[in-house]
Design an enzyme around this catalytic site. Structure first.
Site, PDB file in Angstrom:
ATOM      1  N   CYS B 113       0.884  -1.179   0.000  1.00 14.39           N
ATOM      2  CA  CYS B 113       0.000   0.000   0.000  1.00 14.39           C
ATOM      3  C   CYS B 113       0.909   1.212   0.000  1.00 14.39           C
ATOM      4  O   CYS B 113       1.525   1.513   1.023  1.00 14.39           O
ATOM      5  CB  CYS B 113      -0.914  -0.005   1.221  1.00 14.39           C
ATOM      6  SG  CYS B 113      -1.889   1.516   1.364  1.00 14.39           S
ATOM      7  N   CYS B 118      -2.573  -0.125   4.053  1.00 10.08           N
ATOM      8  CA  CYS B 118      -3.722  -1.034   4.021  1.00 10.08           C
ATOM      9  C   CYS B 118      -3.240  -2.476   3.988  1.00 10.08           C
ATOM     10  O   CYS B 118      -2.306  -2.814   3.265  1.00 10.08           O
ATOM     11  CB  CYS B 118      -4.573  -0.761   2.782  1.00 10.08           C
ATOM     12  SG  CYS B 118      -5.250   0.896   2.736  1.00 10.08           S
TER      13      CYS B 118
END
Lengths: 116, 218, 95
Positions: B113, B118
């Protein structure tokens, strides 16, 4: 205006895909209780509709670039959670500030100052 | 000296609690107390949320992968809708929207990410520190093979590396290839070959030789 | 989901607005092919500021490393996929 700083092109510090960087550091730390509590507060506030993960990220991204190095992950998170809760009208800066001052008189360590 | 007592929520205080109280720790205490006093949440709810997160770990993902390796219908369900398939298997993944990407002999997937960090935390637990590092977030999209080599994964040129940048609503789990020499193994034995990094794409599943002797099925 | 009958090429808009954006800068202006379409999901560019998010399709777009980084990249035929909201994509010809 200095000569060696390129003009801002709109790309911000958190948008770091493609930058050159050092080897990936493999150090790992165990999450401490206060970090787990920050994580839990974020999940609960989001689940209850007080603000979104997008709001969390927006405040993180608006922090100065050096915050990525000068603050830890969950330090940045609690700063963002606090600001989002103020924006949401759940907390006021005065409430947070007064409570922090009182907490800082409870003891020298997190273990001494926390309750619950 | 570390405290040896437990907090009222049942969580042990750690050595980290004995360093001087920081500004941000004080803010966490303040925000938590105020939210409890205002009825937004309760101490029990916070403790319960911490317990739920602590209960999630790469072992959950390992069970999913081992089942994919042994159950063709489940594999198809995972590739169709990984959120539904993992939830149906009994894992509490909450609102997470999951996509499973499968490695083959000619394709190697790796997840990053670049904008934040994430991670499929509601299945695998909280991410490792390196996943959140500037180095991993910056370099993986530009020189994935160099990053993978730092993790001990080297791939031939005719294996396509596919990087997944988790930019929005979906989270990703990599299905590593099943190691050779595991025919007939039980699902539990197979699960012990599946590492966290193999489900991020920065590792492979362990070979049977990679298990300690006493762990190895006979 | 399944395979699309015809590859649908898209170019990521090269805009550089301020604010909370989930389109990485390194992909702006690049051409890729839609791998699958998800959503609709509320627009995070509005959610971040406490506004109701307009529901938008979310496209998973596949790019080649050569398209993103040029021919001198590590391995040009390696690929990258990212989720891009519909309002960031314009129709494009194959690169």
């Amino acid at each position: 205006m200095t000569d060696n700083i390129p003009p801002f092109d709109g790309r911000r510090w958190h948008d770091m895909g493609g930058d050159t960087a050092q080897a990936v550091p493999k150090d790992q730390h165990d999450f401490s209780l206060w970090e787990k509590r920050v994580d839990a507060l974020m999940i609960l506030c989001s689940a209850k509709g007080h603000f979104t993960v997008d709001g969390l990220r927006r405040v993180l991204e608006d922090m100065p670039p050096e915050s990525f190095e000068t603050m830890t992950y969950y330090e940045r998170w609690i700063a963002s959670i606090g600001q989002n809760l103020v924006e949401a009208g759940v907390l006021t800066p005065a409430e947070i500030g007064q409570r922090m001052s009182e907490i800082q008189t409870r003891g020298a360590t997190y273990g001494d100052a926390t309750r619950g | 000296m570390p405290h040896d007592h437990m907090s009222p929520s049942g969580h042990p205080f750690r050595a980290d609690d004995d360093v001087p109280l920081s500004y941000w720790q004080a803010m966490e205490i303040a925000v938590r107390e105020l939210l409890i006093e205002k009825g937004v949440t309760t101490a029990a709810e916070i403790a319960s949320q911490i317990d739920a997160m602590d209960a999630r770990s790469p072992a959950n993902g390992a069970q999913v992968v081992a089942r994919i390796w042994t159950d063709p219908a489940f594999r198809a369900a995972m590739l169709q809708d990984a959120s539904a398939a993992t939830a149906a298997m009994g894992f509490d993944i909450g609102p997470m929207k999951l996509i499973a990407v499968e490695n083959t002999d000619t394709l190697h997937n790796v997840v990053v990410c670049t904008l934040c960090s994430c991670y499929p935390r509601n299945l695998l637990g909280l991410p490792p520190d390196w996943y959140k590092s500037r180095a991993y977030r910056s370099r993986t999209v530009r020189e994935p093979r160099a990053v993978l080599a730092e993790f001990g994964v080297t791939l031939p040129d005719n294996t396509e590396v596919r990087v997944h940048d988790s930019t929005a609503d979906m989270r990703y789990i990599v299905i590593p290839t099943r190691p050779a020499g595991t025919d007939g193994w039980s699902r539990d034995d197979l699960a012990r070959l599946v590492t966290r990094d193999s489900m991020i794409g920065t590792g492979r599943a362990k070979s049977p030789e990679g298990l300690a002797g006493t762990d190895r099925p006979t | 989901m399944g395979m699309r009958p015809v590859a649908e090429f898209v170019r990521v808009r090269a805009d550089m607005p301020p604010g909370h954006i989930r389109t990485p800068a390194y992909l702006r202006g690049k051409v890729g092919v839609i791998e699958r379409t998800l959503g609709p999901f509320p627009n995070p560019e509005q959610l971040a500021y406490r506004h109701t998010g307009t529901p938008l399709p979310l496209h998973r777009v596949r790019f080649t490393m050569q398209e993103i980084w040029g021919p001198q990249t590590e391995t040009p035929h390696d690929t990258l996929e990212a989720e891009i909201y519909a309002h960031w994509l314009d129709p494009a010809d194959a690169p």
